[in-house]
Design a protein around this motif. Structure first.
Motif, short mmCIF file in Angstrom:
data_model
loop_
_atom_site.label_atom_id
_atom_site.label_comp_id
_atom_site.label_asym_id
_atom_site.label_seq_id
_atom_site.Cartn_x
_atom_site.Cartn_y
_atom_site.Cartn_z
N VAL A 76 0.85 -1.19 0.00
CA VAL A 76 0.00 0.00 0.00
C VAL A 76 0.88 1.25 0.00
N ASN A 77 0.26 2.41 -0.10
CA ASN A 77 0.99 3.68 -0.12
C ASN A 77 1.74 3.92 1.19
N GLY A 78 2.96 4.44 1.06
CA GLY A 78 3.68 4.92 2.22
C GLY A 78 4.41 3.90 3.05
N VAL A 79 4.50 2.66 2.60
CA VAL A 79 5.16 1.63 3.41
C VAL A 79 6.67 1.59 3.18
N GLY A 80 7.13 2.22 2.08
CA GLY A 80 8.56 2.26 1.82
C GLY A 80 9.03 1.32 0.72
N LYS A 81 8.19 1.09 -0.30
CA LYS A 81 8.58 0.17 -1.38
C LYS A 81 9.80 0.68 -2.14
#
Length: 409
Positions: A207-212
């Motif tokens: 998801v957005n913002g997890v640090g991919k």
């Protein structure tokens, strides 16, 4: 007496004084000294202990550009070399693992100070595991985000594995808890990425913002330092900032970045990147993707298409599909993992920001409930703070040293 004669006399007197001073200094330097009893291979004042080179002496000082003082006459220079070689050998064989656990323990300080500290306090009461204590243990584990299902599994196994006498022994209880944690975390397939071909394609989702994107950069740094040829695919085509961030990482680690136009089809970018990795003989291709809510079916369908497109470009790819989770989200992260697992053939989880949460028990829940191995854990901002996950090391670091849990193994 003329002035010239007086001047000559003064010069002669000064010369005589200088000679006398030198002779006294030489006598002082040559004066015998009393040496303490020596032990073969020992330096003065430390019986039976070989001297360790200090920052200003020995071979290390020479390597650092500082001249080393001469070794004492009672200790042959060769002894310094032998002792230093032994020190290096010991460091190589013992110290790295110790340092690894110590560093990991520091990274898990928040969890150790919350979840683990409460467990330790419970065991320090030296009470048997009666129904009331079991209830306290359950509350602590739930508060640590171990999750209701995994908590009940652990408590049930503790009841089954411990005899009546052991239920009164805090050390036995702690040992059983550590063993259960190891069993849960040792899901097959854990640890780092396995290079199964050229290229090995790794699809990163979450998801957005997890640090991919940051995780990709750290992994690229790790494998680039190991002389592996790495290519990055900017598959998050909906955020210009994501592409720019990946390009910054690419320049930093000398990795080619394959990208499309803003808003381009992410599947097309993934296809082109896979084809390019094949042509270039790359060892690894990391494919970044747009953050997507796991509850939105159209977005999950899109990531499935990206995966199928990669397979068309290279049979058997992607070889790894890693889900990046933010550890601070706790049980919500567990729900994300369940949804992504159902949509994709996940091969592992990367758990970021584990250093910023007191609820590290979510690691147990992920491995137990979903049977997905944890591959990496993030414990800071630096590239080296992304660590390969190993169950034994993690349990040792989590339940380490100052709590009673540490002494029972």
């Amino acid at each position: 007496m003329t002035i010239a004669a007086i001047a000559v006399a003064l010069v002669i007197v000064a010369a005589i004084v200088a000679v006398l001073v030198r002779s006294k200094s030489g006598a002082a330097l040559q004066a015998p000294t009393t040496k303490p009893p020596s032990v073969p291979g020992a330096s003065p004042g430390r019986l039976g202990v070989a001297p360790a080179p200090s920052p200003t002496s020995g071979p290390r000082a020479v390597q650092g550009g500082t001249a080393a003082p001469a070794a004492p006459e009672s200790l042959a220079p060769s002894a310094l070399i032998v002792d230093h070689a032994a020190e290096v050998a010991t460091a190589k064989s013992v110290a790295p693992s110790a340092r690894d656990v110590t560093t990991l323990r520091k990274g898990l300080a928040a969890t150790r100070g919350g979840f683990v500290a409460r467990l330790a306090a419970l065991f320090e009461q030296k009470r048997e595991l009666d129904p009331a204590t079991f209830q306290q243990l359950e509350e602590i584990m739930l508060a640590g985000d171990v999750g209701p299902k995994t908590t009940q599994t652990i408590l049930a196994r503790l009841r089954e594995s411990l005899g009546r006498a052991e239920l009164r022994d805090p050390d036995a209880i702690a040992a059983a808890l550590r063993a259960e944690a190891r069993r849960i975390l040792a899901v097959q397939g854990g640890g780092g990425i396995r290079l199964v071909g050229k290229p090995t394609v790794v699809l990163m989702v979450g998801v957005n913002g997890v640090g991919k994107t940051t995780t990709i950069g750290k992994l690229a740094t790790r494998y680039g330092a190991d002389n592996k040829k790495v290519i990055l695919a900017a598959g998050d085509t909906f955020r210009a900032a994501a592409v720019q961030q990946l390009e910054v990482w690419g320049k930093r680690v000398a990795a080619e970045v394959v990208k499309g136009k803003e808003g381009a089809d992410p599947g097309a970018v993934a296809f082109d990147a896979t084809s390019r990795a094949k042509e270039a003989g790359a060892d690894l291709l990391f494919v970044d993707t747009a953050g997507r809510l796991h509850t939105k079916a159209p977005l999950m369908d899109e990531i499935k298409k990206v995966r199928k497109t990669i397979a068309k470009a290279l049979e058997g790819a992607p070889h790894e599909t890693l889900l990046v989770l933010d550890a601070t989200t706790g049980q919500n992260g567990l729900q994300q993992a369940a949804m992504f697992r159902d949509a994709l053939d996940l091969t592992g989880v990367v758990l970021t920001k584990l250093d910023g949460t007191a609820k590290g028990g979510v690691v147990l829940a992920i491995c137990d409930e979903l049977q997905i191995p944890v591959r990496y854990i993030g414990l800071g901002e630096r590239a080296e703070d992304l660590r390969e996950f190993h169950a034994d090391e993690f349990v040792e670091a989590l339940f380490g040293q100052e709590s009673p849990i540490a002494s029972a193994s």
